[in-house]
Design an enzyme around this catalytic site. Structure first.
Site, PDB file in Angstrom:
ATOM      1  N   TYR A 152       0.747  -1.319  -0.128  1.00  0.00           N
ATOM      2  CA  TYR A 152      -0.086  -0.046  -0.068  1.00  0.00           C
ATOM      3  C   TYR A 152       0.936   1.207  -0.127  1.00  0.00           C
ATOM      4  O   TYR A 152       0.761   2.207  -0.734  1.00  0.00           O
ATOM      5  CB  TYR A 152      -0.900  -0.144   1.183  1.00  0.00           C
ATOM      6  CG  TYR A 152      -1.749   1.213   1.460  1.00  0.00           C
ATOM      7  CD1 TYR A 152      -3.223   1.019   0.721  1.00  0.00           C
ATOM      8  CD2 TYR A 152      -1.741   1.958   2.193  1.00  0.00           C
ATOM      9  CE1 TYR A 152      -3.874   2.054   0.767  1.00  0.00           C
ATOM     10  CE2 TYR A 152      -2.606   3.054   2.453  1.00  0.00           C
ATOM     11  CZ  TYR A 152      -3.863   3.061   1.574  1.00  0.00           C
ATOM     12  OH  TYR A 152      -4.787   4.068   1.895  1.00  0.00           O
ATOM     13  N   LYS A 156       0.809   4.281  -2.877  1.00  0.00           N
ATOM     14  CA  LYS A 156       0.280   5.513  -2.612  1.00  0.00           C
ATOM     15  C   LYS A 156       1.598   6.673  -2.758  1.00  0.00           C
ATOM     16  O   LYS A 156       1.180   7.567  -3.061  1.00  0.00           O
ATOM     17  CB  LYS A 156       0.053   5.618  -1.015  1.00  0.00           C
ATOM     18  CG  LYS A 156      -1.241   4.762  -0.745  1.00  0.00           C
ATOM     19  CD  LYS A 156      -2.455   5.365  -1.698  1.00  0.00           C
ATOM     20  CE  LYS A 156      -3.675   4.964  -1.204  1.00  0.00           C
ATOM     21  NZ  LYS A 156      -5.000   5.297  -2.309  1.00  0.00           N
TER      22      LYS A 156
HETATM   23  P1  NAP Z   1     -13.370   2.251   1.516  1.00  0.00           P
HETATM   24  O1  NAP Z   1     -14.317   2.506   2.644  1.00  0.00           O
HETATM   25  O2  NAP Z   1     -12.839   0.849   1.955  1.00  0.00           O
HETATM   26  O3  NAP Z   1     -13.994   2.407   0.119  1.00  0.00           O
HETATM   27  C1  NAP Z   1     -13.183   1.992  -1.203  1.00  0.00           C
HETATM   28  C2  NAP Z   1     -14.217   1.883  -2.174  1.00  0.00           C
HETATM   29  O4  NAP Z   1     -13.517   1.517  -3.397  1.00  0.00           O
HETATM   30  C3  NAP Z   1     -15.185   0.682  -1.814  1.00  0.00           C
HETATM   31  O5  NAP Z   1     -16.390   1.029  -2.299  1.00  0.00           O
HETATM   32  C4  NAP Z   1     -14.699  -0.493  -2.791  1.00  0.00           C
HETATM   33  O6  NAP Z   1     -15.591  -1.480  -3.589  1.00  0.00           O
HETATM   34  C5  NAP Z   1     -14.163   0.351  -4.074  1.00  0.00           C
HETATM   35  N1  NAP Z   1     -13.031  -0.461  -4.830  1.00  0.00           N
HETATM   36  C6  NAP Z   1     -12.183  -1.316  -4.366  1.00  0.00           C
HETATM   37  N2  NAP Z   1     -11.600  -1.749  -5.737  1.00  0.00           N
HETATM   38  C7  NAP Z   1     -12.290  -1.479  -6.405  1.00  0.00           C
HETATM   39  C8  NAP Z   1     -12.039  -1.456  -8.058  1.00  0.00           C
HETATM   40  N3  NAP Z   1     -11.009  -2.264  -8.632  1.00  0.00           N
HETATM   41  N4  NAP Z   1     -12.830  -0.656  -9.065  1.00  0.00           N
HETATM   42  C9  NAP Z   1     -13.784   0.140  -8.373  1.00  0.00           C
HETATM   43  N5  NAP Z   1     -14.112   0.345  -7.170  1.00  0.00           N
HETATM   44  C10 NAP Z   1     -12.969  -0.337  -6.171  1.00  0.00           C
HETATM   45  O7  NAP Z   1     -12.093   3.097   1.597  1.00  0.00           O
HETATM   46  P2  NAP Z   1     -11.984   4.635   1.869  1.00  0.00           P
HETATM   47  O8  NAP Z   1     -11.423   4.554   3.382  1.00  0.00           O
HETATM   48  O9  NAP Z   1     -13.125   5.600   1.674  1.00  0.00           O
HETATM   49  O10 NAP Z   1     -10.824   4.843   0.998  1.00  0.00           O
HETATM   50  C11 NAP Z   1     -10.996   5.702  -0.088  1.00  0.00           C
HETATM   51  C12 NAP Z   1      -9.587   6.067  -0.536  1.00  0.00           C
HETATM   52  O11 NAP Z   1      -8.818   6.759   0.276  1.00  0.00           O
HETATM   53  C13 NAP Z   1      -8.576   4.960  -0.891  1.00  0.00           C
HETATM   54  O12 NAP Z   1      -7.848   4.924  -2.007  1.00  0.00           O
HETATM   55  C14 NAP Z   1      -7.788   4.653   0.439  1.00  0.00           C
HETATM   56  O13 NAP Z   1      -6.555   4.069   0.173  1.00  0.00           O
HETATM   57  C15 NAP Z   1      -7.573   6.405   0.621  1.00  0.00           C
HETATM   58  N6  NAP Z   1      -7.205   6.489   1.827  1.00  0.00           N
HETATM   59  C16 NAP Z   1      -8.141   6.158   3.057  1.00  0.00           C
HETATM   60  C17 NAP Z   1      -7.732   6.405   4.380  1.00  0.00           C
HETATM   61  C18 NAP Z   1      -8.511   6.131   5.689  1.00  0.00           C
HETATM   62  O14 NAP Z   1      -7.951   6.369   6.899  1.00  0.00           O
HETATM   63  N7  NAP Z   1      -9.849   5.711   5.268  1.00  0.00           N
HETATM   64  C19 NAP Z   1      -6.454   7.180   4.446  1.00  0.00           C
HETATM   65  C20 NAP Z   1      -5.618   7.495   3.357  1.00  0.00           C
HETATM   66  C21 NAP Z   1      -6.037   7.089   2.378  1.00  0.00           C
HETATM   67  P3  NAP Z   1     -16.032  -2.707  -2.737  1.00  0.00           P
HETATM   68  O15 NAP Z   1     -16.494  -2.469  -1.294  1.00  0.00           O
HETATM   69  O16 NAP Z   1     -16.808  -3.401  -3.639  1.00  0.00           O
HETATM   70  O17 NAP Z   1     -14.755  -3.383  -2.335  1.00  0.00           O
END
Ligand code: NAP
Length: 251
Positions: A152, A156
């Protein structure tokens, strides 16, 4: 500014993507809500529609070139040429290096890096045609290194390089590219991490907040607000940048 105000947000069924899709709809964009399963997009789409906005649910695996091309064509036909792209879809497959499988590595690279590349390549033609565009990539504080996240954090950090290169290549067409690197944001992704380390989510979030200068966990809307800033017409001189949205200067 392009005539058509159409935005694509990937991974927008929930979490940061859903909050971003809603925010861009409030900002006046018709929003294509992409996620793996079209049905999972229903909540985001109906929230936007009930607020008077326009949204389209699109099922698409962003790591699949064919699916990406047909999704972008469908969006362009239904809503108009997309000029805003938020590469937000993401997955985690955390493990210490010695236990990390090749599949864990490839899955994370494919969704974050290949997915952002394929989406950007498919959407850029509409931006270049419109001579205006905004690309926002979701990086993470993990880009600076994080135990158990070799895959990851590599992806990133890679997204920051992609962002800077897109900014250089596309700038002359009125397109900016920027990245947001969030710290701890309360979503299903951080819930899954709490589960993996065997902690109750509330305790996990409290422990995270105790290390954050603003003394709270981030919310999806904190990130959506930063996306809105980058996408704003008046932000056209900000490109190739990474903003850490982490409640403080250190991560
Ligand atoms: P999340 O709640 O897990 O949501 C991610 C979404 O992406 C889910 O709806 C998932 O679908 C979808 N997804 C996964 N693989 C996919 C694919 N191949 N094609 C299309 N959609 C896909 O994550 P989040 O926390 O909102 O994170 C959003 C972004 O911010 C990510 O890039 C994550 O790495 C980044 N981020 C998050 C955090 C944090 O603390 N939460 C911190 C830093 C960065 P499914 O449910 O069907 O798998």
């Amino acid at each position: 500014m392009a005539d058509s105000r159409v935005a694509i947000v990937t991974g927008a069924a929930r979490g940061i993507g859903a909050a971003t899709a809603k925010r861009l709809a409030e900002d006046g964009f018709a929003v294509a809500v992409i996620d793996l399963d079209e049905k999972q997009c229903a909540d985001t789409v109906s929230a936007i529609e009930s607020g008077g906005g326009t949204a389209l649910a699109v099922g698409c695996d962003v790591s699949d070139a064919g699916q990406v091309e047909s999704a972008v064509d469908r969006i362009a036909a239904k809503l108009g040429g997309p000029t805003v792209l938020v590469n937000n879809a993401g997955v985690i497959r955390d493990n210490m290096l010695f236990k990390m499988s090749e599949d864990d590595w490839d899955t994370v690279m494919n969704v974050h890096l290949r997915g952002s590349f394929l989406m950007s390549r498919a959407v850029q033609k509409h931006m270049v045609e419109a001579k205006w565009g905004r690309i926002v990539n979701l990086s993470s504080t993990s880009a600076l290194g994080n135990r158990g996240q070799a895959n990851y954090s590599t992806a990133k950090a890679g997204l920051q390089g992609l962002t800077k290169t897109l900014a250089i290549e596309l700038g002359k067409f009125g397109v900016t590219a920027n990245a947001i690197a969030p710290g701890f944001i309360a979503t299903d992704m951080t819930k899954a991490t709490a589960e993996r380390v065997g902690m109750d989510f509330e305790d996990f979030a409290k422990a995270a907040a105790s290390q954050i200068p603003v003394a709270r966990a981030g919310q999806p809307e904190d990130v959506a607000n930063t996306v809105s800033f980058f996408v704003d017409e008046r932000s056209g001189f900000v490109s190739g940048q990474v903003i850490y949205v982490a409640g403080g200067p250190k991560v």
